[in-house]
Every structure is written in structure tokens, then in C-alpha cells.
Design a protein around this motif. Sequence first.
Motif, PDB file in Angstrom:
ATOM      1  N   ARG A 137      37.838 -28.366  41.270  1.00  0.00           N
ATOM      2  CA  ARG A 137      38.941 -27.616  41.893  1.00  0.00           C
ATOM      3  C   ARG A 137      38.866 -26.111  41.651  1.00  0.00           C
ATOM      4  N   LYS A 138      38.313 -25.694  40.539  1.00  0.00           N
ATOM      5  CA  LYS A 138      38.261 -24.256  40.220  1.00  0.00           C
ATOM      6  C   LYS A 138      36.824 -23.778  40.063  1.00  0.00           C
ATOM      7  N   GLY A 139      35.949 -24.108  41.014  1.00  0.00           N
ATOM      8  CA  GLY A 139      34.562 -23.649  40.950  1.00  0.00           C
ATOM      9  C   GLY A 139      33.589 -24.798  40.827  1.00  0.00           C
ATOM     10  N   THR A 140      32.645 -24.676  39.884  1.00  0.00           N
ATOM     11  CA  THR A 140      31.676 -25.737  39.645  1.00  0.00           C
ATOM     12  C   THR A 140      31.568 -25.987  38.140  1.00  0.00           C
ATOM     13  N   MET A 141      31.065 -27.186  37.823  1.00  0.00           N
ATOM     14  CA  MET A 141      30.848 -27.565  36.434  1.00  0.00           C
ATOM     15  C   MET A 141      29.485 -28.251  36.374  1.00  0.00           C
ATOM     16  N   ARG A 142      28.618 -27.787  35.490  1.00  0.00           N
ATOM     17  CA  ARG A 142      27.297 -28.400  35.330  1.00  0.00           C
ATOM     18  C   ARG A 142      27.432 -29.656  34.475  1.00  0.00           C
ATOM     19  N   VAL A 143      27.054 -30.794  35.062  1.00  0.00           N
ATOM     20  CA  VAL A 143      27.167 -32.080  34.380  1.00  0.00           C
ATOM     21  C   VAL A 143      25.916 -32.915  34.633  1.00  0.00           C
ATOM     22  N   ASP A 144      25.747 -33.926  33.809  1.00  0.00           N
ATOM     23  CA  ASP A 144      24.662 -34.896  33.972  1.00  0.00           C
ATOM     24  C   ASP A 144      25.251 -36.218  34.421  1.00  0.00           C
ATOM     25  N   PHE A 145      24.608 -36.826  35.423  1.00  0.00           N
ATOM     26  CA  PHE A 145      25.015 -38.139  35.913  1.00  0.00           C
ATOM     27  C   PHE A 145      23.956 -39.160  35.524  1.00  0.00           C
ATOM     28  N   ASP A 146      24.404 -40.291  35.027  1.00  0.00           N
ATOM     29  CA  ASP A 146      23.557 -41.456  34.770  1.00  0.00           C
ATOM     30  C   ASP A 146      24.186 -42.587  35.578  1.00  0.00           C
ATOM     31  N   ASP A 147      23.740 -42.717  36.827  1.00  0.00           N
ATOM     32  CA  ASP A 147      24.300 -43.684  37.785  1.00  0.00           C
ATOM     33  C   ASP A 147      23.624 -45.038  37.626  1.00  0.00           C
ATOM     34  N   TRP A 148      24.440 -46.081  37.597  1.00  0.00           N
ATOM     35  CA  TRP A 148      23.950 -47.453  37.571  1.00  0.00           C
ATOM     36  C   TRP A 148      24.561 -48.193  38.751  1.00  0.00           C
ATOM     37  N   MET A 149      23.700 -48.797  39.575  1.00  0.00           N
ATOM     38  CA  MET A 149      24.161 -49.513  40.766  1.00  0.00           C
ATOM     39  C   MET A 149      23.661 -50.945  40.714  1.00  0.00           C
ATOM     40  N   TRP A 150      24.549 -51.866  41.144  1.00  0.00           N
ATOM     41  CA  TRP A 150      24.203 -53.280  41.188  1.00  0.00           C
ATOM     42  C   TRP A 150      24.547 -53.829  42.558  1.00  0.00           C
ATOM     43  N   LEU A 151      23.611 -54.540  43.150  1.00  0.00           N
ATOM     44  CA  LEU A 151      23.829 -55.185  44.438  1.00  0.00           C
ATOM     45  C   LEU A 151      24.661 -56.439  44.205  1.00  0.00           C
ATOM     46  N   LEU A 152      25.916 -56.413  44.656  1.00  0.00           N
ATOM     47  CA  LEU A 152      26.819 -57.546  44.454  1.00  0.00           C
ATOM     48  C   LEU A 152      26.681 -58.579  45.566  1.00  0.00           C
TER      49      LEU A 152
END
Length: 180
Positions: A137-152
Motif C-alpha cells: 500500500r505504501k510503495g514496495t517491500m523486498r521479500v522472499d517467497f517460498d511457494d509450495w503448490m499441490w495438485l488437488l
Amino acid sequence: MKRNRNRNKAFAFLVITALTACSGPPDLGDKPLSDRTLNLEEFFEGKSVAHGQFQDVFGNVQRRFDVQIAGTWDGRILKLVEDFTYDDGETEQRIWTLEKTGKDTWKGTAPGVIGKATGQENGDTFNWTYRIDLPVRKGTMRVDFDDWMWLLADDRLLNRAYVSRFGIRIGEAIVVFEKK
């Protein structure tokens, strides 16, 4: 009195940080949850939708969103155009360009992503990691994503993204993708 409150808040933060550090994300070596095989290019080719929310480490929902996704696959490159609509009416578009680099490996880019995102499929699971200057909402934030996806199911994919900043988990995004 105020000093004690600040000390209590700091102590609570340290306890929560320690507890979240003890509970890590899944691992690609974990036993598959089903006999399904996720092929990212097959799932995301065409139209899909997603519904999700971001919550902080205390479990407080901070933001909800819906996403309309258009995917194209040319045999090597999977392009995903994601149109986000947030619960406050704000909109955002993110365009991912993913390249299949091996039988089960991927790399990709999107605006704001620092360097390359990398991913690997294993059975019904996909792990996708990247660093991004995420619009907030107030600019940008540098973050790390560790995405986990499962086919349901053939038409449903569950995503749990662990989000961290400076190596400390700050929250999670939970998303359900549905193929149209």
C-alpha cells in the motif's frame, strides 16, 4: 508502564519468531500426497482463477484477493498474465515468463523479481522460490517467497507461500487456483 508493554511486545515477537523458525516449509523429498502428476504448463495453459489471502505470522488476515490468469504455452515458455483484484478495490497486473529448463525444472521472471525465480516439480508438488520488490500500500517491500503448490484435482491447485524478509518469516499467502 509503557516500558513494560514494549518489553512484553518484544518478548512476544521473539517467541513467535522462534516458533515459526521451528516449523519449516515442506520438502520436495516429502512423500507425495497423491499419485497425480503436476505439469505446470498443462495446468496453467488457458484460463484459470485464483482466490487467496495473505496473513501475518500471528495469523491475522491482512489482505484478500482474486486473480484472473491467462496462460500461454509455446513448448518452452509459459507466459502467465495475472490480473489481481484486492478486497479494497486495488488492482495489479503481474506477468510471469517461465522457461522450462529440464524435465521438472523451471526458471522465470516477472516485473519486480530480483534475478531469476527457480522451481521444481516432483509428482503432485511444485516448489517455486524468488525474491521480489512486492507492491504494498505504501510503495514496495523486498521479500522472499517460498511457494509450495499441490495438485488437488485436475482442475484445482493449492498454493501455500511462505513469505520472509531479512530471513525472518513475516507471513503466508494461501491461494487456491482453479482451471476454467
